[in-house]
Write an enzyme that holds these catalytic residues in place. Structure first.
Site: not given
Length: 673
Positions: A391, A505, A507, A518
């Site tokens: 990632h 959270y 994204s 992001t």
């Protein structure tokens, strides 16, 4: 972030841009021309697309990611804290924020603006974000690497492992070559595809110079997206080093690496002249590997890529020292890693097999994996295919584009057919076996990491659910955002389970800006908390009509949060950058010392979606030990989620049961006349 969110958020002030143009006459002087698709013949075998608009045509004119006003970020931060804190805690946090706004934060914000002004080629968050990923010492699988699984081919013959692997490899290299040649279609979000996703659009924007091209697209209500991350899609890997990893890229490499049973193989997929080897050669090489009688590796080096990063860095240094440096370079520089597994999944419609599939692509047993690569293409014995991707180099926008384009190519334009198997017997395979040299110390380290990995993945709980009959279509009829309904359901499920709201959270991509990454959407709001409390309390005295209005208000508030995040006007990345600035200057501030700031960043609910019809499964792990990782999908007539948690702290199964009940409750209220 799903595309429907961008639809509601990227509506800039169009009149400002229109005044800058005297080029509209071009619209009447251009004529419709077809973007060249790749017909199925030898001449066009090399490329998956031949776009008339160069791949990076819009990059030079992309708008820069804005730095929000300090007062706006502070206000939004307090709004996000309200549903999480009691009155006493909130009063203290408000005092800290006011002090930060009035004095402590001003020099930090000023310095951030100054640095950003000097670095107009990038975004203010880019370097900090790369640094955050690369410094984290946690293992990559579960913690960071997400996974996606393709839907199966309708013609079952094309789900044969060799046939599917060959077609996926060929289409992947066709994608790579189109990208490198600059003829891959630029990534553009069209507010109204029928009007702007046309050859007229391509001709017009293609005629504009790069420094104006974005504005031309903007006039037609289309928004080109940042494509800087695509450079690290192929021939890229994350190298473990003490304290901070680095990303390595070698575009000169012409080979790919294949793993099977923990063993490594390599073969060239590009000829010396840069052309792609034939599908029959790809198939012959893969068939050679699949027919190998070698048993599973007793000391699988790949397991080390799932270790704590400093430990892996130390182990890798020892591997190099004992004569494995060239093999490591071969893996690092490969276009990508193809993983051929000997395990089968079964029937994805069976709950047990579905969970097995999620586990297999998310982490597996670690023996036949190399988690450091930008992405690994994994194919099971019964032909299920998917990606596990690292990632740090990029986000969902880039990987999903590759995922979708390759799927379209193997479905509509398969270069290797099942009946072609008979043709490969006369092709001489050219495969290099990569054999690590391992000493006693290395074998002991590998064995230890295998045991640790097994215990770790066994502690992960995975559950999933599909709610039929309630999706995009009905949400639109009710006048609510489907994403807002999903997020409300996540809040309600937790509220049913624990009677409280928690840090959450979601994204959101900021790829509409140059080098955007992001932003965080904070879907736990005072609106969602009020709805949850009302729905859990059966004696609230609130009517169904009033409750429905409360849910609509939730949706409106959520849509505003999405809009702010997508436009770079959230608060999380801004405060994150200011905190990094504070650390750099060796200062302390009341806001970041406040326990509430730490708490809001310990996200119990971490959620993300990569919804697409071709995705049958997606998933990632919890971001905190006592949290849930929630990968969700929104389709026309159904909603679904894959939920992960660590059994020691929370039950994914219990949460999914409550999530099912939450959907039922919300649906019942919204469907009430």
């Amino acid at each position: 972030m799903s595309h429907f969110a961008l639809r509601k958020t990227l509506n800039y002030n169009r009149s400002r841009v229109q005044k800058r143009f005297t080029l509209l006459f071009i619209l009447q002087q251009t004529r419709e021309q077809s973007t060249k698709e790749c017909p199925k013949n030898a001449e066009d075998y090399e490329y998956i697309q031949k776009s008339k608009v160069p791949t990076m045509h819009f990059q030079a004119s992309l708008p820069r990611l804005p730095i929000p006003k300090l007062e706006d970020s502070c206000r939004k931060y307090l709004d996000a804290q309200k549903p999480l804190l009691n009155e006493e805690q909130f009063a203290f946090t408000k005092t800290c924020v006011n002090q930060f706004l009035e004095s402590e934060g001003q020099p930090l914000h000023k310095e951030l603006l100054s640095i950003d002004k000097k670095n107009r080629h990038t975004s203010y968050i880019s370097e900090y974000w790369f640094d955050m990923y690369l410094r984290d010492r946690q293992p990559l699988p579960i913690n960071y690497n997400p996974m996606l699984v393709y839907s199966q081919e309708t013609d079952k013959r094309y789900n044969d492992q060799l046939v599917k692997a060959t077609n996926l490899v060929v289409s992947s290299i066709r994608f790579l070559k189109s990208l490198r040649a600059g003829i891959l279609e630029p990534e553009v979000f069209h507010l109204n595809p029928k009007k702007s996703n046309t050859e007229f659009f391509r001709t017009f924007t293609g005629m504009l110079p790069s420094w104006l091209a974005w504005y031309g697209a903007f006039l037609l209500k289309a928004y080109p997206l940042d494509m800087s991350q695509y450079a690290n899609l192929f021939n890229s890997t994350r190298i473990p080093e003490q304290g901070k990893d680095r990303i390595s890229l070698d575009k000169s490499a012409r080979h790919m690496v294949v793993m099977r049973g923990g063993h490594f193989y390599a073969f060239d997929i590009l000829n010396q002249d840069g052309t792609i080897i034939s599908p029959k050669k790809v198939a012959a090489n893969l068939n050679f590997i699949l027919q190998s009688k070698t048993s599973e590796s007793e000391s699988p080096v790949g397991i080390l890529t799932g270790a704590e990063r400093n430990q892996w860095a130390e182990a890798r240094a020892h591997l190099s020292k004992i004569g494995n440096e060239e093999i490591l370079k071969k893996i690092d520089s490969a276009a990508f890693v193809l993983v051929l597994d000997d395990q089968s999944i079964g029937d994805e419609t069976n709950d047990e097999d579905y969970r097995k599939m999620v586990r297999h692509f998310l982490h597996g047993d670690g023996i036949n994996r190399w988690f450091d690569k930008s992405f690994s293409l994994i194919i099971t014995k019964d032909g299920f295919a998917g990606l596990n991707f690292e990632h740090s180099w990029g986000d969902g926008v880039a990987i999903l584009r590759y995922f979708q384009d390759v799927k379209a190519d193997i479905t509509k334009n398969p270069w290797f057919r099942p009946e072609d198997r008979v043709l490969i017997s006369n092709v001489n395979p050219q495969v290099e076996s990569l054999k690590f040299n391992l000493d006693g110390k290395m074998k002991e380290i590998i064995q230890t990491e295998q045991e640790k990995y097994r215990k770790w993945v066994d502690s992960l709980s995975i559950a999933h659910m599909i709610y039929e009959g309630f999706g995009k279509e009905e949400c639109k009829k009710f006048g609510v955002s489907p994403d807002a309904i999903m997020q409300l359901a996540f809040q309600l499920a937790l509220y049913k389970q624990e009677g409280r709201s928690v840090a959450t959270y979601e994204s959101c991509s900021t790829s509409a800006f140059k080098h955007g990454r992001t932003e965080t959407i904070r879907p736990c709001t005072e609106y969602t908390k009020a709805v949850c409390a009302t729905m859990v309390n059966k004696d609230s005295g609130i009517s169904a009509a009033e409750l429905k209005k409360m849910i609509v208000d939730c949706s409106k508030a959520h849509t505003e949060l999405v809009k702010n995040a997508a436009m770079g006007q959230g608060f999380d990345r801004h405060l994150f950058a200011l905190k990094k600035m504070q650390e750099k200057l060796g200062k302390k501030t009341s806001l970041f010392e406040d326990p509430a700031y730490t708490a809001i960043n310990q996200n119990i609910l971490s959620t993300s979606t990569l919804s697409a019809p071709i995705v049958i499964a997606g998933g990632f792990g919890p971001v905190v030990p006592d949290g849930f990782g929630i990968a969700y999908m929104i389709q026309d007539k159904r909603l679904g989620a894959v939920v992960t948690s660590y059994s020691k702290h929370r039950s994914a199964n219990d949460y999914v049961k409550n999530l099912q009940a939450a959907f039922e409750d919300i649906h019942k209220v919204m469907a009430t006349p």
